[in-house]
Design an enzyme around this catalytic site. Structure first.
Site, short mmCIF file in Angstrom:
data_model
loop_
_atom_site.label_atom_id
_atom_site.label_comp_id
_atom_site.label_asym_id
_atom_site.label_seq_id
_atom_site.Cartn_x
_atom_site.Cartn_y
_atom_site.Cartn_z
N HIS A 166 -3.81 0.69 11.95
CA HIS A 166 -3.78 -0.70 12.39
C HIS A 166 -4.76 -0.99 13.18
CE1 HIS A 166 -3.09 -3.73 15.26
NE2 HIS A 166 -1.80 -2.63 15.63
N HIS A 196 0.80 -1.25 -0.15
CA HIS A 196 0.32 -0.09 -0.09
C HIS A 196 0.79 1.45 0.29
CE1 HIS A 196 -3.87 -2.74 0.86
NE2 HIS A 196 -3.13 -2.77 1.53
N TYR A 219 0.69 -4.19 11.95
CA TYR A 219 0.47 -2.52 11.64
C TYR A 219 2.24 -1.85 12.73
CZ TYR A 219 -2.59 -3.80 8.97
OH TYR A 219 -3.36 -4.71 7.52
N ASN A 252 -10.24 -2.87 2.09
CA ASN A 252 -10.15 -2.82 0.89
C ASN A 252 -11.27 -2.26 0.23
OD1 ASN A 252 -7.12 -3.44 1.37
ND2 ASN A 252 -7.35 -5.76 1.07
FE1 HDD Z 1 -2.43 -4.45 5.91
C1 HDD Z 1 -1.13 -2.01 4.78
C2 HDD Z 1 -5.55 -3.85 4.19
C3 HDD Z 1 -4.07 -7.57 5.99
C4 HDD Z 1 0.41 -6.24 7.27
N1 HDD Z 1 -2.70 -2.90 4.95
C5 HDD Z 1 -2.23 -1.66 4.44
C6 HDD Z 1 -3.27 -0.61 4.68
C7 HDD Z 1 -4.16 -1.24 4.34
C8 HDD Z 1 -4.70 -2.54 4.29
C9 HDD Z 1 -5.35 -1.05 3.89
C10 HDD Z 1 -2.56 -0.35 4.10
C11 HDD Z 1 -2.88 0.98 5.35
C12 HDD Z 1 -2.27 3.38 5.17
O1 HDD Z 1 -3.28 4.12 4.69
O2 HDD Z 1 -1.27 3.71 5.70
N2 HDD Z 1 -4.16 -5.72 5.04
C13 HDD Z 1 -5.68 -5.22 4.66
C14 HDD Z 1 -6.33 -5.41 4.00
C15 HDD Z 1 -6.15 -6.58 5.22
C16 HDD Z 1 -4.84 -6.98 5.21
C17 HDD Z 1 -8.09 -5.28 4.13
C18 HDD Z 1 -6.91 -8.03 5.08
C19 HDD Z 1 -8.04 -8.22 5.47
N3 HDD Z 1 -1.85 -6.47 6.23
C20 HDD Z 1 -2.71 -7.63 6.25
C21 HDD Z 1 -2.43 -8.57 6.69
C22 HDD Z 1 -0.80 -8.31 7.31
C23 HDD Z 1 -0.95 -6.58 6.69
C24 HDD Z 1 -2.36 -10.42 6.53
C25 HDD Z 1 0.30 -9.14 7.75
C26 HDD Z 1 0.28 -10.11 8.84
N4 HDD Z 1 -0.83 -3.78 5.40
C27 HDD Z 1 0.31 -4.91 6.84
C28 HDD Z 1 1.26 -3.58 6.89
C29 HDD Z 1 1.05 -2.47 6.32
C30 HDD Z 1 -0.38 -2.50 6.03
C31 HDD Z 1 2.84 -4.48 6.45
C32 HDD Z 1 1.77 -1.44 5.30
C33 HDD Z 1 2.09 -0.25 5.41
C34 HDD Z 1 0.99 -0.18 7.10
O3 HDD Z 1 0.88 -1.32 7.67
O4 HDD Z 1 1.07 1.11 7.70
O5 HDD Z 1 1.67 -3.73 7.98
#
Ligand code: HDD
Length: 701
Positions: free
Chosen positions: A339, A75, A362, A147
């Site tokens: 988060h 993202h 997160y 999402n």
């Molecule tokens: Fe995630 C970012 C949505 C599963 C780990 N995720 C992130 C963002 C969104 C989502 C909208 C961007 C937030 C922003 O604008 O800063 N993610 C989802 C959805 C998931 C999902 C709807 C499943 C239903 N994500 C998911 C899993 C993991 C992560 C299973 C890890 C185990 N996601 C992350 C992250 C991010 C992230 C690596 C990258 C930047 C951040 O968090 O702040 O932690």
């Protein structure tokens, strides 16, 4: 001294007319000392060398050297906006959250994003879109990190690095950027079949939204709500856009990727600036929390499943309006930290194994991205209610904490801070529902997670013929870019489990034998809410290109006003910049625009001939397309693309037909109409309300 530094401070305003943030009387160092020169370093004589003692030079370069922070691991590319959420007040029976009380207004910040591409990648890549909302409630921050697609690729957070490594550019050459059309992605999803349903949604029109304003949002997981007396229920969150759900075509998405990589970011900011404020209603699907976490055979803890609206209606509980653009992209949109564990009393998590892993990820990722544990003090992340966390010190600590006893219990600070009282009638802290758990400790998955296809088939069968055709084309394109024959074949076998016709069509495009149909799943009832076709929607902020000749069109001002009065945005497209005869500002020239900017075209009168010295041509190619006065190749291309994309094309008089015939389009084609100036805005609004002239698209072939 440059001209710019000679300007009086007051004359510099930002786009919203506010004073600039750095409004000191003069330039200073970061320590506040006055500076009278920021153009020359301190040198010995006029030609150097430079002196190490030049603090301003060293400070300026040092700060510049550290301007970038690591981009989000997923993202990375996004766009944000501020707004307000207003509660309808009808959620009180099942959720004790304060921000859902009647009429309550809560500030929000939303960030939309693509998943796979890096920060500078194009907006219109085929991908899932993030839809993350930060509610600054009086009881703390609540983040709904969702999402635009209600299902996910994997069922356990343990697989997240795998799916992300597969979709990201291949590691040897770091290509392709922001695309799933490559070997590693299809290798993974064809082997890890829980990913098939989400992949199908991505291959559908949902993977290329027309606008962030025209996307649904989904919390994806099932959450738990706690009612006023502690009664739990299970819930899935939905955002419903006022403007409806609409998509680009694949050709538009690719064109935009080159001609305007900021297509969605610009659309969001422009709409807000124009006062066409995007709106969504927040909805919930409610389920009884009876200990099974199952609804009509659907495991509510399996994030690869959704609950069709026909089975559980979406109850609307509030409205969100985005009405303010960020003033500074980095400070707000880049530094915002979401988060899924940022919850408020009344909303809790469930045992969904994907959600549980997210709760770790997160917080952890922000330590690297935002440089330490104090990121909740960054203005966009700060709760609007008082914070009293007893956390101290750490990188980038901005608070000057008073007192000597940041520990509990203490006597030296009068025992402060005290614990929060339980709400009336509450027998447990509202953030911690006392859910019973037991079981053997093991790495395994439930049998109920093993059906990977029935909902994919349900989604496919719920779509119109045109939408299914787009899906066939999307798979044919993506797998056509996959160079490994075994992967292509394996994926076509997976499609045979979703729909025989889909598999056969993609197989033909790839030059493969159609696989035998392998339907092991029952046909679930289809859901009409899944198709984007067949309704009409508000036209707020839709862009209408009025293509005029050298001097404009006699009634161009009245036309533009009538279009604006319907809530759409008219853009005058002329051969050159400046103004038309009626004094109307020209928004785009033939040279600077492409069809993707417009939801409909108005051809206003005779358009200038090719070779007119006053019409600069960027290319000689096409100059001999036709002797017709309307054969400027850029206008011809504009009209042809608009036609191919099934956009309405309205002609104001017979002379406008010159452009149509040069483009090879018959005047009687669907959505191509001759209208008089009086009726134009009304006819446009009717046609654009359906998003496209759907009849012009070939249905399944
Ligand atoms: Fe995630 C970012 C949505 C599963 C780990 N995720 C992130 C963002 C969104 C989502 C909208 C961007 C937030 C922003 O604008 O800063 N993610 C989802 C959805 C998931 C999902 C709807 C499943 C239903 N994500 C998911 C899993 C993991 C992560 C299973 C890890 C185990 N996601 C992350 C992250 C991010 C992230 C690596 C990258 C930047 C951040 O968090 O702040 O932690």
């Amino acid at each position: 001294m440059t001209n710019e530094s000679a300007h009086p401070t007051e004359s510099r305003k930002n786009r919203e007319g506010k004073a600039p943030s750095q409004s000191a009387e003069h330039l200073t160092t970061s320590q506040g000392s006055p500076l009278s020169d920021t153009d020359h370093s301190l040198k010995v004589g006029e030609r150097g060398p430079i002196l190490l003692q030049d603090h301003h030079l060293r400070e300026k370069i040092m700060h510049f050297d550290h301007e970038r922070i690591p981009e989000r691991v997923v993202h990375a590319r996004g766009a944000g906006a501020h707004g307000t959420f207003t509660s309808y007040g009808n959620a009180g029976d099942f959720c004790a959250a304060d921000f859902l009380k009647p009429g309550k207004q809560t500030e929000v910040f939303v960030r939309f994003s693509t998943v796979a591409g890096s920060r500078g990648s194009m907006d219109t890549a085929r991908d899932t879109r993030g839809f993350a909302t930060k509610f600054y409630t009086d009881e703390g921050v609540f983040d709904l990190v969702g999402n635009n697609i209600p299902v996910f690729f994997i069922q356990d957070g343990m697989k997240f690095p795998d799916v992300v490594h597969a979709v990201k550019p291949e590691p040897d050459r770091e290509i392709p950027q922001a695309q799933s059309a490559h070997n590693t992605f299809w290798d993974f999803v064809s082997l890890h079949t829980p990913a098939q349903a989400h992949t199908l949604w991505n291959m559908s029109d949902r993977g290329i939204p027309r606008s962030y304003r025209m996307m649904e949002g989904f919390g994806v997981h099932t959450f738990r709500l706690i009612g006023p007396e502690g009664k739990p229920s299970l819930v899935k969150f939905h955002w419903k856009p006022k403007l409806g759900v609409h998509s680009l075509t694949w050709e538009e998405a690719q064109l935009a990727g080159g001609a305007d990589p900021d297509f969605h970011r610009r659309d969001l900011a422009d709409a807000i600036e124009a006062g066409a404020f995007p709106e969504w209603e927040l909805g919930v699907q409610l389920f009884e929390d009876d200990g099974t976490a199952t609804f009509q055979g659907i495991d509510l803890l399996d994030p690869t499943k959704f609950v069709p609206e026909g089975l559980a209606p979406v109850q609307l509980i509030g409205k969100m309006v985005l009405d303010r653009n960020p003033s500074n992209y980095f400070a707000e949109t880049e530094q915002v930290a979401f988060h899924p564990g940022h919850l408020v009393p009344g909303i809790d998590i469930t045992d969904d194994p994907l959600l549980q892993a997210r709760l770790f990820s997160y917080l952890d990722t922000q330590l690297t991205r935002l440089g330490g544990p104090n990121f909740s003090q960054i203005p966009v992340n700060q709760p609007k209610n008082p914070v009293n966390d007893m956390f101290r010190d750490g990188f980038h600590q901005h608070n000057i904490h008073e007192g000597v006893a940041p520990y509990q219990p203490n006597s030296l600070d009068g025992g402060c801070p005290f614990m929060a009282d339980l709400a009336e009638g509450q027998s447990f802290p509202a953030l911690e529902y006392p859910q019973e758990t037991s079981g053997a400790k093991k790495r395994s998955e439930p049998v109920s997670f093993s059906d990977h296809y029935s909902q994919a088939r349900l989604f496919y069968r719920s779509l119109s013929a045109q939408e299914r055709e787009h899906i066939k084309q999307a798979y044919s394109f993506e797998l056509g870019k996959c160079t490994d024959a075994a992967i292509r074949e394996r994926q076509v076998q997976c499609l045979a489990e979703i729909d025989g016709d889909l598999a056969a069509s993609v197989a033909t495009a790839l030059g493969l034998e159609a696989p035998a149909a392998q339907l092991d799943v029952e046909d679930l009832p289809t859901s009409s809410a899944l198709s984007q076709i067949g309704s009409s929607w508000p036209v707020d902020g839709r862009q209408i290109g009025i293509v005029v000749g050298l001097r404009g069109y006699p009634q161009d001002r009245a036309l533009a006003e009538a279009i604006s009065a319907k809530g759409m945005t008219p853009l005058i497209v002329a051969p050159h910049a400046g103004a038309t005869d009626s004094g109307l500002e020209i928004d785009r020239t033939y040279f600077t625009t492409r069809s993707i900017e417009f939801d409909a075209l108005v051809l206003a009168g005779a358009l200038p001939p090719v070779g007119d010295a006053r019409v600069p041509l960027d290319t000689k190619a096409g100059a001999d397309v036709s002797d017709s006065p309307a054969a400027d190749p850029r206008v011809v291309l504009l009209v042809q693309e608009a036609y191919r994309q099934s956009k309405p094309i309205l002609c104001l008089d017979e002379a406008s037909f010159g452009a149509l015939s040069a483009a090879g389009i018959a005047g009687e084609a669907p959505g191509v109409e001759l209208v008089d100036a009086q009726a134009l805005a009304g006819t446009l609004a009717e046609l654009v309300a359906a998003h496209r002239v759907w009849g012009r698209f070939p249905a399944e072939g």
